[in-house]
Design a protein around this motif. Sequence first.
Motif, PDB file in Angstrom:
ATOM      1  N   ILE A 257       0.824  -1.219   0.000  1.00 38.51           N
ATOM      2  CA  ILE A 257       0.000   0.000   0.000  1.00 38.51           C
ATOM      3  C   ILE A 257       0.854   1.264   0.000  1.00 38.51           C
ATOM      4  CG2 ILE A 257      -1.648   1.347   1.346  1.00 38.51           C
ATOM      5  CD1 ILE A 257      -3.174  -1.196   1.896  1.00 38.51           C
ATOM      6  N   PRO A 258       1.931   1.366   0.818  1.00 35.37           N
ATOM      7  CA  PRO A 258       2.799   2.548   0.692  1.00 35.37           C
ATOM      8  C   PRO A 258       3.415   2.684  -0.698  1.00 35.37           C
ATOM      9  CG  PRO A 258       3.208   1.445   2.774  1.00 35.37           C
ATOM     10  CD  PRO A 258       2.318   0.536   1.973  1.00 35.37           C
ATOM     11  N   CYS A 259       3.752   1.556  -1.334  1.00 34.12           N
ATOM     12  CA  CYS A 259       4.293   1.599  -2.697  1.00 34.12           C
ATOM     13  C   CYS A 259       3.259   2.144  -3.676  1.00 34.12           C
ATOM     14  CB  CYS A 259       4.733   0.204  -3.134  1.00 34.12           C
ATOM     15  SG  CYS A 259       6.129  -0.475  -2.226  1.00 34.12           S
ATOM     16  N   MET A 260       2.006   1.715  -3.527  1.00 31.71           N
ATOM     17  CA  MET A 260       0.934   2.184  -4.413  1.00 31.71           C
ATOM     18  C   MET A 260       0.660   3.667  -4.192  1.00 31.71           C
ATOM     19  SD  MET A 260      -1.515  -1.144  -3.882  1.00 31.71           S
ATOM     20  CE  MET A 260      -2.845  -0.678  -4.953  1.00 31.71           C
ATOM     21  N   LYS A 261       0.727   4.079  -2.940  1.00 32.43           N
ATOM     22  CA  LYS A 261       0.520   5.489  -2.614  1.00 32.43           C
ATOM     23  C   LYS A 261       1.592   6.356  -3.263  1.00 32.43           C
ATOM     24  CE  LYS A 261      -0.233   8.545   1.352  1.00 32.43           C
ATOM     25  NZ  LYS A 261      -0.329   8.605   2.842  1.00 32.43           N
TER      26      LYS A 261
END
Length: 345
Positions: A257-261
């Motif tokens: 999720i941090p990567c997608m953000k």
Amino acid sequence: MSCFLITGGAGFFGSILKKELLEKGHKCVSIDLCPDPDKHENLVSILGDIRDKEQVEKIFSENQFDAVFHLAAMLAHDRKRINNLWTSNVDGTEIIADACIRHNVNKLVFTSSNCLWAKNFDDPVTEDEEPNPIEIYGKSKLEGEKILFTRKDKLNSVIFRCPTIMDEGRLGLLSILFEFIDENRKLWMVGDGNNRYQFIYAKDLANACELALNYQGTTVFNIGSDNVKTFNEVYSYVIKHGESKSRLAHFPKWFIIPCMKLASKLGISPLGPYQYKMIASTFVFDTSKIKKELGFQPTKTNEEMLLRAYEFYHQNRKAIEHRTNVSAHNECAKMGVIRLLKWLS
């Protein structure tokens, strides 16, 4: 014979509703920014913009509409038109609603969205749940709802809060999923895949739009499928029945999720804040109100709908990839950084 205006009539759902109404002998006037490929003796297709007040006034002056189906909307992942999203979805809704009032059109049916929220819910979401959109598309849909409620004494509006509308031909961001399945690649999921996310079958939504014509007053209805299974179950069903060799794989939420953000902020991913928050969440509407007050009943499950959409993609992939000048749901979304994941799958 009734006469209906359909905004966004050349789009994915607009085309389906339009054909249903024409088959029942009604007259339809469609306005869309994209050319309408459909032809029918009772269809008038207009290449136009609902933000153009003069054009909208001319359309209403030349026709006596029994109702308006306001489906036109720009999407956040439609990068080519993102700068026009707010004016189209908000100002356009106000222009259409006010034209209805001036020309004594008593009924407007509006498609809103489950993008009014972007968090996990343990229980089905009712119409009373306070909306809290986090990105421009959801905020624009909520503003459209508010516009209609401020005119409830002059115009009867039925608002459908829709999850992902599904049928054969549905593409957009789903085309990325379909490409992975079609090429027998791993389907990477965010989290363990045991979350549930509801769809609505396009023809069921079309039926609800017709049922809404007899409803008096302005109100909001949640709409969606029944018996919503987990993503693991739904994707496994499509892989099996679509005769793909894909298999499920899972990224831990804390990592991906941090990567997608970050990818979203850098503009290299088609997935915005709503998508990367909801892709690993559970979100299902409570649809008891629409069943009770409109007599609505869904006819297809998530897995049946998604299989229909995938099979259409599989059978028509080459033609689909060469489409131009169509709505965002009728064309394949750009993968962006997700293509790196495809190469690793």
